[in-house]
Design an enzyme around this catalytic site. Structure first.
Site, PDB file in Angstrom:
ATOM      1  N   SER A 120       0.766  -1.260  -0.036  1.00  0.00           N
ATOM      2  CA  SER A 120      -0.009  -0.076  -0.075  1.00  0.00           C
ATOM      3  C   SER A 120       0.910   1.436   0.015  1.00  0.00           C
ATOM      4  O   SER A 120       1.590   1.392  -0.931  1.00  0.00           O
ATOM      5  CB  SER A 120      -0.977   0.033   1.004  1.00  0.00           C
ATOM      6  OG  SER A 120      -1.975   0.975   1.207  1.00  0.00           O
ATOM      7  N   HIS A 121       0.653   2.203   1.043  1.00  0.00           N
ATOM      8  CA  HIS A 121       1.397   3.338   1.213  1.00  0.00           C
ATOM      9  C   HIS A 121       2.720   3.233   1.683  1.00  0.00           C
ATOM     10  O   HIS A 121       3.446   4.376   1.791  1.00  0.00           O
ATOM     11  CB  HIS A 121       0.525   4.385   1.816  1.00  0.00           C
ATOM     12  CG  HIS A 121       0.164   3.663   3.513  1.00  0.00           C
ATOM     13  ND1 HIS A 121      -0.734   2.536   3.736  1.00  0.00           N
ATOM     14  CD2 HIS A 121       0.721   3.786   4.547  1.00  0.00           C
ATOM     15  CE1 HIS A 121      -0.608   2.093   4.738  1.00  0.00           C
ATOM     16  NE2 HIS A 121      -0.032   2.801   5.084  1.00  0.00           N
ATOM     17  N   ASP A 284      -2.314   6.577  -3.133  1.00  0.00           N
ATOM     18  CA  ASP A 284      -1.240   6.008  -2.746  1.00  0.00           C
ATOM     19  C   ASP A 284      -0.597   4.706  -3.439  1.00  0.00           C
ATOM     20  O   ASP A 284      -0.956   4.701  -4.781  1.00  0.00           O
ATOM     21  CB  ASP A 284      -1.507   5.373  -1.360  1.00  0.00           C
ATOM     22  CG  ASP A 284      -2.627   4.246  -1.330  1.00  0.00           C
ATOM     23  OD1 ASP A 284      -3.180   4.036  -2.381  1.00  0.00           O
ATOM     24  OD2 ASP A 284      -2.681   3.309  -0.625  1.00  0.00           O
ATOM     25  N   ASP A 286      -1.159   1.726  -4.071  1.00  0.00           N
ATOM     26  CA  ASP A 286      -1.975   0.602  -4.866  1.00  0.00           C
ATOM     27  C   ASP A 286      -3.292   1.246  -5.115  1.00  0.00           C
ATOM     28  O   ASP A 286      -4.147   0.470  -5.608  1.00  0.00           O
ATOM     29  CB  ASP A 286      -1.945  -0.618  -3.764  1.00  0.00           C
ATOM     30  CG  ASP A 286      -2.793  -0.151  -2.619  1.00  0.00           C
ATOM     31  OD1 ASP A 286      -2.719   0.892  -1.949  1.00  0.00           O
ATOM     32  OD2 ASP A 286      -3.441  -1.253  -2.024  1.00  0.00           O
ATOM     33  N   ASP A 288      -5.625   2.738  -3.751  1.00  0.00           N
ATOM     34  CA  ASP A 288      -7.036   2.605  -2.918  1.00  0.00           C
ATOM     35  C   ASP A 288      -7.297   3.958  -2.069  1.00  0.00           C
ATOM     36  O   ASP A 288      -8.312   4.175  -1.637  1.00  0.00           O
ATOM     37  CB  ASP A 288      -7.156   1.238  -2.154  1.00  0.00           C
ATOM     38  CG  ASP A 288      -6.049   1.117  -1.137  1.00  0.00           C
ATOM     39  OD1 ASP A 288      -5.044   2.017  -1.115  1.00  0.00           O
ATOM     40  OD2 ASP A 288      -6.138   0.402  -0.319  1.00  0.00           O
ATOM     41  N   ARG A 289      -6.103   4.484  -1.758  1.00  0.00           N
ATOM     42  CA  ARG A 289      -6.396   5.657  -1.146  1.00  0.00           C
ATOM     43  C   ARG A 289      -6.361   7.035  -1.976  1.00  0.00           C
ATOM     44  O   ARG A 289      -5.845   7.051  -3.052  1.00  0.00           O
ATOM     45  CB  ARG A 289      -5.147   6.064  -0.187  1.00  0.00           C
ATOM     46  CG  ARG A 289      -4.924   5.000   0.866  1.00  0.00           C
ATOM     47  CD  ARG A 289      -3.992   5.516   2.140  1.00  0.00           C
ATOM     48  NE  ARG A 289      -3.870   4.418   3.105  1.00  0.00           N
ATOM     49  CZ  ARG A 289      -3.318   4.572   4.322  1.00  0.00           C
ATOM     50  NH1 ARG A 289      -2.568   5.691   4.458  1.00  0.00           N
ATOM     51  NH2 ARG A 289      -3.246   3.446   5.091  1.00  0.00           N
ATOM     52  N   LYS A 383     -11.457  -0.061  -0.714  1.00  0.00           N
ATOM     53  CA  LYS A 383     -11.462   1.563  -0.770  1.00  0.00           C
ATOM     54  C   LYS A 383     -10.802   1.965  -2.255  1.00  0.00           C
ATOM     55  O   LYS A 383     -10.094   1.043  -2.934  1.00  0.00           O
ATOM     56  CB  LYS A 383     -10.783   2.206   0.281  1.00  0.00           C
ATOM     57  CG  LYS A 383      -9.176   2.090   0.552  1.00  0.00           C
ATOM     58  CD  LYS A 383      -8.827   2.670   1.586  1.00  0.00           C
ATOM     59  CE  LYS A 383      -7.480   2.032   1.950  1.00  0.00           C
ATOM     60  NZ  LYS A 383      -7.290   1.580   3.289  1.00  0.00           N
TER      61      LYS A 383
HETATM   62  C1  G1P Z   1      -3.856   1.672   8.265  1.00  0.00           C
HETATM   63  C2  G1P Z   1      -5.134   2.843   8.516  1.00  0.00           C
HETATM   64  C3  G1P Z   1      -6.394   2.129   8.218  1.00  0.00           C
HETATM   65  C4  G1P Z   1      -6.209   1.344   6.932  1.00  0.00           C
HETATM   66  C5  G1P Z   1      -4.881   0.462   6.705  1.00  0.00           C
HETATM   67  C6  G1P Z   1      -4.746  -0.182   5.335  1.00  0.00           C
HETATM   68  O1  G1P Z   1      -3.754   0.720   9.006  1.00  0.00           O
HETATM   69  O2  G1P Z   1      -4.847   3.489   9.792  1.00  0.00           O
HETATM   70  O3  G1P Z   1      -7.234   3.113   8.169  1.00  0.00           O
HETATM   71  O4  G1P Z   1      -7.254   0.629   6.446  1.00  0.00           O
HETATM   72  O5  G1P Z   1      -3.542   1.408   6.893  1.00  0.00           O
HETATM   73  O6  G1P Z   1      -4.826   0.832   4.292  1.00  0.00           O
HETATM   74  P1  G1P Z   1      -3.000   0.912  10.783  1.00  0.00           P
HETATM   75  O7  G1P Z   1      -1.529   1.149  10.278  1.00  0.00           O
HETATM   76  O8  G1P Z   1      -3.667   2.129  11.372  1.00  0.00           O
HETATM   77  O9  G1P Z   1      -3.334  -0.448  11.235  1.00  0.00           O
HETATM   78 ZN    ZN Z   2      -3.228   1.478  -0.204  1.00  0.00          ZN
END
Ligand code: G1P
Ligand code: ZN
Length: 550
Positions: A120-121, A284, A286, A288-289, A383
């Site tokens: 992801s991010h 982000d 992937d 989704d954000r 998302k």
């Molecule tokens: C974080 C975000 C959460 C999101 C997740 C995946 O998780 O806070 O809202 O769903 O990334 O993208 P966390 O690191 O807080 O567990």
């Molecule tokens: Zn992501």
């Protein structure tokens, strides 16, 4: 080509977190590390029917965000899938599929499930992170029962089943073969774009660009680029160059592909410049954000969800109204106020998209969102960054209002939920755990306690009973809810790969229009001081402040 059985050694650290298994690339590159996890997953999937061969005749979707190790992982997963009975894999060309696109393809093609390669991010590259997660037949993240079963399996795994077939050509569209398994290399964008056409009025959006509407979408050198280019520039006629950093790079070009005002500073600078475009957005790793911005104006994700809810019927895909809405617990309560006004059911779930899945599947909600720059709807089970961008474009097109106008008039009507998240990154795990344990122990003494003008009306550790399957998730975060609508929430991240990250969420409610345009951090200093007083974050961690405040 032959299928081989190879002995393997157990890794004890393969428990998936908030969103799949995420580790440093170096960890994933250890011999058999990826293989073990995938083998365990395939074993568990096969065991989902009595024959122990549930994958026979089934199709899986496969693709990732293009980060370092994506391509090698694709080849390995194909060899494992072929040896474990999978009939067909739909693979995004180049190994590329955004997380929302995987969800869309699974649903449109009625696949058995899909594997997403993404952290992801989190930063990418040889020193960055890699990740893998499984999405089920509804297109959504595997539930906790399944991820726990996979984790249990990784701890007793003794052998891998693997084809020694040569690598496929993942850059060539069409059919190829690994053993008896068919691999269809698909256009990563096509199914997703078709879905967007069903939801949004593309003619309206084309008209906006025809009349000179301008936007800047920063894909942060991640997987959203090809989708945004094809749809916004290609189909909708946004000026060439509206999508920047549009090519997915293995290390994201050194950018941290996490769209918030701290990481997307270049976009912020463009949106604050004299010649700023009408609309700005970022996605982000992937895709989704999303973060959305107007000229000199940042929209918080919590407000974004509230506004989408308020105006959803302007969008063709939601013109008949919403079934309900859901937000994660730490997300601000802005959407709750809209839901109340519209008479919509509103659900509060633990952090992580997987908790929305049951509500969406059961037809209880249509829109969901998280404070962490995630919004989505029942069109898929993830998302969706570009969907949110198209939604906000459509709101501007349908109302003729700017982003800032839309948001400030919303506050006038519903009041403003001032909101910030403070992240304390890289804390020693023992320190973080002790902090949370002490907070939990102190809950009874916090209940009813006054801090300045505010009194704690509820101090608890959030627990969630899924209204659909009655499953219970405990210890989801310590909450202090105040009598004036303010909230202070503490939880530990479940997605980090280095030490622990403490997330502190602060929120206060302001219904007086005179006070609705103040700087967010200043407005929330008092609540930050309360958090410090009850948790002793700075003393315990030795940090003088949060690593990131958004
Ligand atoms: C974080 C975000 C959460 C999101 C997740 C995946 O998780 O806070 O809202 O769903 O990334 O993208 P966390 O690191 O807080 O567990
Ligand atoms: Zn992501």
């Amino acid at each position: 080509m032959a299928i081989q059985t190879i002995p393997t050694q157990v890794f004890t650290d393969q428990r998936p977190g908030t969103s799949g298994l995420r580790k440093k690339v170096g960890v994933f590159m250890q011999p058999h590390y990826l293989e073990n996890f995938v083998q365990a997953l395939l074993n568990v999937l096969n065991a989902s029917d009595a024959s122990n061969q549930a994958l026979q005749g089934k199709t899986l979707v496969l693709g990732g965000d293009g980060r370092f190790y994506n391509r090698a992982a694709v080849q390995m997963i194909l060899k494992l899938a072929a040896a474990n009975g999978v009939a067909r894999v739909l693979l995004g060309c180049g190994g590329i599929l955004s997380t929302p696109a995987v969800s869309a393809v699974i649903r449109r093609r009625q696949a058995f499930g899909g594997i997403v390669l993404s952290a992801s991010h989190n930063p990418g590259g040889p020193d960055g992170d890699f990740g893998i997660k499984y999405n089920a037949g509804n297109g959504g993240p595997a539930n906790e029962t399944l991820t726990e079963a996979v984790f249990a399996r990784t701890k007793v795994l003794t052998e891998l089943h693997l084809s020694n077939a040569p690598d496929i050509d993942m850059d060539r569209l069409g059919l190829q073969q690994v053993e008896h398994m068919q691999v269809e290399v698909i256009d990563p964008v096509a199914d997703y774009a078709a879905l967007m056409r069903e939801l949004f009025d593309f003619d309206l959006l084309r008209g906006m660009f025809n009349r000179g509407f301008t936007l800047r979408v920063d894909a942060m050198n991640a997987v959203g680029g090809p989708y945004a280019k094809a749809i916004l520039e290609g189909e909708l006629g946004a000026p060439a160059g509206s999508v920047v950093n549009a090519e997915p790079l293995e290390d994201f070009g050194g950018l941290h592909p996490d769209p918030n005002p701290v990481n997307a500073q270049d976009l912020i600078a463009h949106m604050n410049a004299a010649d700023a475009p009408d609309f700005g957005a970022a996605m982000d790793g992937d895709a989704d954000r999303n973060m959305v911005l107007g000229r000199n104006f940042v929209v918080t994700p919590s407000d974004s969800l509230a506004l989408m809810t308020a105006h959803a019927t302007l969008i063709p895909g939601y013109k008949d109204g919403l079934l309900g809405v859901a937000r994660s617990m730490p997300t601000s309560a802005a959407v709750d106020r809209v839901a109340k006004a519209l008479g919509l059911p509103c659900f509060e779930t633990p952090t992580g998209w997987k908790f929305f899945g049951n509500l969406l599947d059961a037809g209880r909600v249509t829109l969901c969102g998280e404070e962490s720059y995630g919004t989505g709807s029942s069109h898929i089970r993830e998302k969706d960054g570009l969907w949110a961008i198209l939604f906000w474009l459509s709101l501007q097109g349908a109302t003729g209002k700017s982003v800032q106008d839309l948001v400030t008039s919303h506050w006038l009507l519903y009041g403003r939920n001032y909101y910030t998240r403070h992240d304390y990154e890289g804390i020693a795990v023992e320190v973080a755990n002790a902090l949370m344990a002490d907070l939990r122990a102190a809950l009874p003494t916090l209940q009813g306690r006054a801090f300045g003008q505010r009194t704690v009306s509820l101090a608890d550790d959030f627990a969630y009973t899924d209204p659909v399957d009655a499953s219970v998730s405990k210890n989801q975060g310590v909450r202090l809810l105040f009598d004036d609508g303010a909230r202070v929430i503490f939880r530990l991240s479940g997605t980090g790969t280095e030490g622990a990250t403490l997330r502190l969420y602060l929120e206060s409610y302001e219904d007086d229009p005179v006070h609705q345009n103040e700087p967010v951090q200043a407005k929330l200093t008092e609540l930050a001081a309360v958090a410090e007083q009850v948790a002793g974050i700075r003393i315990r961690t030795g940090m003088t402040g949060p690593s990131v405040a958004t």
